[in-house]
Design an enzyme around this catalytic site. Structure first.
Site, short mmCIF file in Angstrom:
data_model
loop_
_atom_site.label_atom_id
_atom_site.label_comp_id
_atom_site.label_asym_id
_atom_site.label_seq_id
_atom_site.Cartn_x
_atom_site.Cartn_y
_atom_site.Cartn_z
N ASP A 88 -5.33 -6.52 5.16
CA ASP A 88 -4.31 -6.97 4.67
C ASP A 88 -3.71 -8.35 4.83
O ASP A 88 -2.84 -9.21 4.22
CB ASP A 88 -3.12 -6.11 4.77
N ASP B 215 0.90 -1.18 -0.03
CA ASP B 215 -0.01 -0.05 0.00
C ASP B 215 0.95 1.20 0.10
O ASP B 215 2.06 1.36 0.33
CB ASP B 215 -0.86 -0.08 1.43
N ASP C 106 -0.58 -3.71 6.89
CA ASP C 106 -0.72 -3.42 8.36
C ASP C 106 -2.02 -3.67 8.98
O ASP C 106 -2.29 -3.57 9.94
CB ASP C 106 0.10 -2.26 8.83
#
Length: 611
Positions: free
Chosen positions: A559, A292, A555
């Site tokens: 995810d 990300d 995180d």
């Protein structure tokens, strides 16, 4: 703890010094040497057998010293990333390691937590748990603290189970089963699931088979030739065994484990903690990193820049309603809510919270229902603009409400303008209800909303991100950005980070593509925006099918699936429990520079092992 044991699925057997020392002798090659000692002694070669025994002893002592010291050092490192949970003990909240939980402990759960044990809910508020681990059901299940008779797992609404993860809301639960006695523990007891073998482990195993084959052929050939020429049989056998011993790297297993352990210590100095030693090889040979952008390419500190109406003019009314939503919501921990409440302190004492419809990754919005004496009951919703606008039928224009359809182009223009400048725009809408509308509210009430405007957040690119991206490129690692943010802002941040956008696909575009098209897209594009958690995992698996060694860094609870699917899952120390538990590598500081240092150290460790 003495009665129930540690809260672990598979209890870790205590490793004593003696067991580590004896483990130095478990190799088949070592047994072969012992056989040589016996033959030497029977043949009367006491000096030869004594020398072999001394070599074995020295080898074992050296292996023991290295392995024991490395094991202790690695265990101390892993203590830093052990899962913790908030408990109520002696009436006070305190952090405890999940493996220390016992039946009777009271635990506090909130969005992002991994449920540490089986328990019964005492209190629950807007509490949704994903139980796909046990039931296979993709969508989160709502839980409540109602008293109900014993029912099947699929129908249980007041129980939580070890290994499932909290999607939204808060709850208090009492632990009733821990470790192997939990539901997932019983399943694990019937199964023996090993972590996937890395390429390096596969190579070492086949190298061992190759050595055994070569050694056996040589031993038989040499022994046969010696016997053919009428050499003494015992001497011929000893000579053949000596060749076998000379060909075989007796300390290969110890060298590999000790070197990987030492490598993990060196990597820890670069801010990288290795949870699974075998993953160092994948970390070093990784050629694709999916991540990300938040906290990787950007600073990861979200600040509220502005609050505007549909035309882009600053609106205090938008800020007031946004503050109500952020202040009263109790579900998913979100830095945007902290940015809103920290931007300006407003007096909301005249408002009373009635209900909350928590955020989920399907709707991509969160609603809070409040009541005040003069404003009646209102539902305030904030969320991703595309998702939110689908639920809106009206819009506020210059203090009045109008049908939204004629204004959609202007709203899109405002949204795209701010996004192109690097701001993350979050939509805000509301719906008014009758003053006596104090009831339970559901997702079905998020219809007929009136659109108010946008909240503009900014997370600036990191100062050194261009160098870190260039350094990773020099190491042969291509970065793929996979984000839930909109495509315009994703393109802006990626360009600001200093690398070219080779291709960009959105989640909606991926949803309509065939498997072959997706395989082509992941190879040729490097930015994927507006994707959901399932699509993240799908993209990782597609990259693996293309033959890449893939790392994924994330995180959040959304995810965890992608982290688990990657060849090497990477998370950060402050990540959600679900993400950190799924990871092979944990970074003490989030950023590409820390990752780059870890990759270089991982490659050095791998090279040393190969040497």
């Amino acid at each position: 703890l003495l009665e129930a044991g540690p809260n672990l699925i598979k209890k870790k057997a205590p490793v004593s010094r003696l067991s580590i020392f004896l483990a130095q002798f478990k190799s088949p090659i070592i047994l072969l040497l012992f056989f040589a000692v016996i033959l030497s002694a029977l043949a009367g070669d006491i000096i030869g057998s004594t020398i072999i025994v001394l070599i074995l002893a020295v080898s074992a002592v050296l292996g023991f010293i290295q392995e024991y010291s490395a094991k202790n050092a690695v265990e101390k490192l892993l203590e830093r990333v052990k899962a913790r949970i908030t408990t109520l003990r002696d009436g006070k909240e305190e952090e405890a390691f999940t493996e220390d939980l016992v039946p009777g402990d009271v635990i506090l759960l909130s969005a992002g937590d991994l449920v540490p044990a089986d328990g019964i809910l005492l209190e629950a508020k807007d509490f949704f748990v994903k139980e796909a681990l046990l039931t296979g059901e993709t969508f989160p299940v709502e839980k409540s603290a109602t008293t109900e008779p014993e029912v099947t797992l699929m129908k249980s609404r007041n129980s939580v189970f070890m290994g499932t993860n909290v999607i939204s809301g808060t709850a208090k639960a009492v632990v009733v089963r821990t470790g192997p006695h939990t539901e997932v523990g019983r399943i694990a007891g019937r199964l023996s699931v090993l972590p996937p073998e890395t390429d390096f482990e596969h190579g070492v195993k086949h190298f061992g088979y190759f050595l055994i084959e070569v050694t056996m052929v040589l031993v038989l050939v040499v022994f046969g030739v010696n016997v053919y020429f009428n050499r003494p049989a015992v001497e011929a056998l000893m000579f053949s065994l000596a060749l076998a011993v000379g060909l075989t790297p007796q300390l290969l297993p110890a060298i590999i484990s000790v070197n990987l352990a030492r490598g993990s210590l060196d990597m820890s100095r670069e801010g990288v903690i290795v949870k699974r030693l075998a993953s160092i090889e994948n970390f070093g040979t990784m050629d694709t990193l999916a991540t990300d952008k938040t906290g990787t390419l950007t600073e990861g500190t979200v600040a509220l820049h502005d609050h505007v109406d549909m035309a882009g003019a600053r609106s205090d009314r938008v800020l007031t309603h946004a503050f109500l939503n952020a202040f009263f919501q109790t579900g998913l921990k979100n830095p945007m809510d902290a940015a809103i409440t920290g931007f300006k302190t407003l007096d909301v004492s005249r408002y009373e919270k009635i209900d909350e419809i928590p955020y989920d990754f399907e709707r991509k919005r969160l609603s809070v229902v409040v009541r005040s004496g003069d404003a009646g009951v209102i539902l305030v919703t904030k969320g991703a603009p595309k998702s939110l606008l689908r639920a809106c039928t009206r819009v506020e224009v210059d203090g009045r409400t109008e049908e939204i359809a004629p204004h959609m182009d202007r709203i899109d223009e405002t949204y795209n303008r701010w996004s192109a400048e690097g701001y993350r725009a979050v939509g805000l809408a509301y719906r008014a209800f009758a003053p006596d509308g104090a009831r339970a509210y559901t997702k079905a009430d998020e219809t007929g909303l009136t659109f108010m405007g946008f909240l503009l957040f900014f997370d600036p690119p990191k100062k050194d991100v261009k160098k870190a991206v260039a350094d990773l490129g020099a190491l042969g690692i291509e970065i793929k950005i996979i984000t839930g943010d909109n495509a315009v802002i994703a393109r802006f941040i990626v360009k600001a980070a200093g690398f070219e956008v080779k291709g960009l696909f959105t989640g909606d575009e991926l949803a309509g593509m065939s498997e072959g098209a997706i395989l082509n897209a992941v190879e040729n594009a490097n930015v994927f925006a507006e994707v959901d958690p399932v699509q993240k995992e799908m993209l990782i698996l597609a990259l693996k099918k293309r033959g890449h060694v893939v790392g994924f860094m994330g995180d959040g609870i959304n995810d965890a699936g992608a982290i688990h699917a990657a060849d090497v899952g990477i998370s950060v120390e402050g990540a959600a429990d679900a993400a950190r538990e799924a990871a092979d590598i944990v970074l003490l500081e989030r950023g590409l520079d820390t990752l780059r240092d870890g990759v270089e150290e991982g490659r050095r460790t791998f090279a040393n092992t190969m040497k």
